[in-house]
Scaffold this active site. Structure first.
Site, PDB file in Angstrom:
ATOM      1  N   ARG A 100     -11.080  69.065   4.312  1.00 55.41           N
ATOM      2  CA  ARG A 100     -11.036  68.660   5.726  1.00 55.41           C
ATOM      3  C   ARG A 100     -12.276  67.861   6.102  1.00 55.41           C
ATOM      4  O   ARG A 100     -12.222  66.964   6.951  1.00 55.41           O
ATOM      5  CB  ARG A 100     -10.883  69.886   6.631  1.00 55.41           C
ATOM      6  CG  ARG A 100     -10.857  69.549   8.121  1.00 55.41           C
ATOM      7  CD  ARG A 100     -10.195  70.655   8.943  1.00 55.41           C
ATOM      8  NE  ARG A 100     -10.800  71.948   8.720  1.00 55.41           N
ATOM      9  CZ  ARG A 100     -11.874  72.403   9.379  1.00 55.41           C
ATOM     10  NH1 ARG A 100     -12.463  71.653  10.300  1.00 55.41           N
ATOM     11  NH2 ARG A 100     -12.346  73.599   9.131  1.00 55.41           N
TER      12      ARG A 100
ATOM     13  N   TYR B 167       1.327  50.335  22.053  1.00 51.05           N
ATOM     14  CA  TYR B 167       2.274  51.174  21.322  1.00 51.05           C
ATOM     15  C   TYR B 167       2.651  52.357  22.211  1.00 51.05           C
ATOM     16  O   TYR B 167       1.813  52.921  22.909  1.00 51.05           O
ATOM     17  CB  TYR B 167       1.635  51.643  20.014  1.00 51.05           C
ATOM     18  CG  TYR B 167       2.391  52.732  19.317  1.00 51.05           C
ATOM     19  CD1 TYR B 167       3.720  52.551  18.932  1.00 51.05           C
ATOM     20  CD2 TYR B 167       1.791  53.949  19.044  1.00 51.05           C
ATOM     21  CE1 TYR B 167       4.427  53.550  18.293  1.00 51.05           C
ATOM     22  CE2 TYR B 167       2.487  54.965  18.402  1.00 51.05           C
ATOM     23  CZ  TYR B 167       3.804  54.767  18.037  1.00 51.05           C
ATOM     24  OH  TYR B 167       4.492  55.769  17.405  1.00 51.05           O
TER      25      TYR B 167
ATOM     26  N   ASP C  97      -6.978  48.402  18.353  1.00 52.37           N
ATOM     27  CA  ASP C  97      -5.972  48.747  17.356  1.00 52.37           C
ATOM     28  C   ASP C  97      -5.607  47.461  16.610  1.00 52.37           C
ATOM     29  O   ASP C  97      -5.015  46.549  17.177  1.00 52.37           O
ATOM     30  CB  ASP C  97      -4.748  49.350  18.049  1.00 52.37           C
ATOM     31  CG  ASP C  97      -3.680  49.809  17.067  1.00 52.37           C
ATOM     32  OD1 ASP C  97      -3.642  49.306  15.931  1.00 52.37           O
ATOM     33  OD2 ASP C  97      -2.867  50.663  17.449  1.00 52.37           O
TER      34      ASP C  97
ATOM     35  N   LYS D  66       1.528  51.637   8.457  1.00 53.50           N
ATOM     36  CA  LYS D  66       2.226  50.363   8.545  1.00 53.50           C
ATOM     37  C   LYS D  66       1.844  49.419   7.397  1.00 53.50           C
ATOM     38  O   LYS D  66       2.154  49.686   6.250  1.00 53.50           O
ATOM     39  CB  LYS D  66       1.954  49.740   9.912  1.00 53.50           C
ATOM     40  CG  LYS D  66       2.139  50.694  11.105  1.00 53.50           C
ATOM     41  CD  LYS D  66       3.507  51.334  11.178  1.00 53.50           C
ATOM     42  CE  LYS D  66       3.796  52.032  12.498  1.00 53.50           C
ATOM     43  NZ  LYS D  66       2.949  53.186  12.806  1.00 53.50           N
TER      44      LYS D  66
END
Length: 395
Positions: free
Chosen positions: A58, A111, A183, A208
């Site tokens: 983590r 988005y 972004d 993506k």
């Protein structure tokens, strides 16, 4: 040869290489939750950062760290933080800059889930968002107030393909010490490098184009400020727990190797699709920054290497016409997401952008009948043939 001396295509394959003792060509996948210590002194040195090593995936993992460093090299940043998804990256970065009572200014067209987080989730924690048209710099300046801490935007935007002048926005923000978060999912670092234009943090849905194969979910944030990267990783990603899987990091590293080649084909196919649509009498409007008629074309030429793989458009008629078009397609796949080898099509208002109220869509730069195509890697003639046969059926 140092990373800084290599070209993009080479960096995408070789940046931040880790030399494994077995001399593997591809970096191993470290599928382990936990790392061991030889003694307590070694553990103490690791926890106090006197020794560079790993404790728990983590907080750090060799495969994940290689992905973070490689994407940072491509973006022109010092380092990155990988997340379980693009939304984990977006929300964690915004939270790292604001507290209750602060304000975010976001571009009007985002988005759908990013819009939803800013519109509905953040106000529950005392953080409000103003949505403005950042293509209008005067409107942006007027919106900035004493409580404004972050400007958040995409360019090109999803799905209306608006282009925002990154350098101009960064200069406006710098006057009031406001952070700019961009972004860069649609453009990728191959086509656009916001950090070089004055932006503070770049985020991606790595699901993506960075993945490129539709088989991994992930997000990443990159900055030029190493202290900020440490804060984001250990103060937010670790504490909120949106950690990327080492296997997904390995898949994303694989995707990076062909990013430049794929983006060239995606962009080329999108340009051909846009030109075909623009010449069709059934098409009312085409939104693609590569077209000279696009209002942001000149800015896109200045800050992008090419114009990307996404085309949005509207047919003459209503929503039922748009539905008929997408349902008559045979090769193109009806799906959310983008950036895959396959050409994907969707109606955003019915799918990815359902959080936008129908009566407000026009204010946000698109309509209920807007169609978005993510140009894949198939031969352009086959993509266009499928679009053509569907338009003929609609006619």
């Amino acid at each position: 040869m140092k990373d800084g001396e290599m070209n993009f295509d080479t960096l995408a394959i070789h940046a931040a290489e880790q030399h494994d003792q077995n001399q593997a060509l591809n970096n191993p996948i470290y599928m382990t939750s936990t790392f061991t210590f030889t003694d307590l002194q070694q553990a103490d040195d690791t926890f106090s950062f006197k020794r560079k090593a790993y404790v728990y995936t983590r907080g750090g993992n060799p495969t994940i760290n290689l992905f973070e460093q490689r994407i940072a090299a491509l973006e022109g940043g010092v380092d990155g933080v990988a997340f379980a998804s693009g939304m984990a990256a977006i929300t964690s970065v915004i939270m790292s800059f604001v507290k209750s009572g602060d304000e975010v200014i976001a571009h009007r067209n985002l988005y759908g889930s990013a819009f939803g987080a800013l519109k509905h989730l953040m106000p529950d924690y005392g953080v409000k968002t103003k949505f403005v048209n950042m293509t209008n710099l005067e409107e942006l300046k007027d919106a900035i107030g004493e409580k404004t801490k972050v400007l958040y935007l995409e360019t090109p935007t999803n799905p209306s393909m608006e282009i925002i002048d990154l350098e101009a926005v960064a200069k406006i923000a710098a006057e009031d010490s406001i952070k700019v978060v961009v972004d860069n999912t649609f453009a990728t670092p191959y086509l656009q490098r916001p950090l070089e234009l004055g932006v503070d943090v770049v985020v991606h849905s790595a699901t993506k184009y960075i993945s490129g194969h539709g088989d991994a979910v992930g997000g990443v944030a990159v900055s030029k400020n190493q202290d900020y990267i440490y804060k984001l990783k250990f103060g937010y990603m670790c504490e909120l727990g949106g950690v990327m899987s080492p296997f997904n990091a390995w898949l994303l590293l694989r995707g990076l190797k062909t990013l430049s080649l794929r983006m060239e084909r995606h962009s080329s196919n999108a340009m051909k699709i846009a030109n075909f649509l623009a010449e069709n009498p059934l098409v009312e409007r085409v939104m693609y920054p590569g077209m000279e008629t696009h209002p942001g074309h000149e800015i896109a030429k200045r800050q992008m290497k090419d114009f990307g793989g996404i085309v949005s458009f509207e047919l003459k008629g209503d929503l039922e016409t748009a539905k008929a078009f997408v349902e008559n397609l045979k090769l193109l796949k009806l799906a959310v997401s983008l950036g895959d080898a396959e050409t994907l099509v969707e109606i955003p208002a019915l799918m990815t952008h359902r959080d936008y109220l129908e009566e407000e869509l026009k204010k946000f730069g698109f309509l209920k009948k807007t169609i978005r195509i993510s140009a894949g890697l198939e031969h352009p003639d086959d993509i266009i043939a499928d679009i053509k046969q569907s338009l003929e059926r609609v006619r």
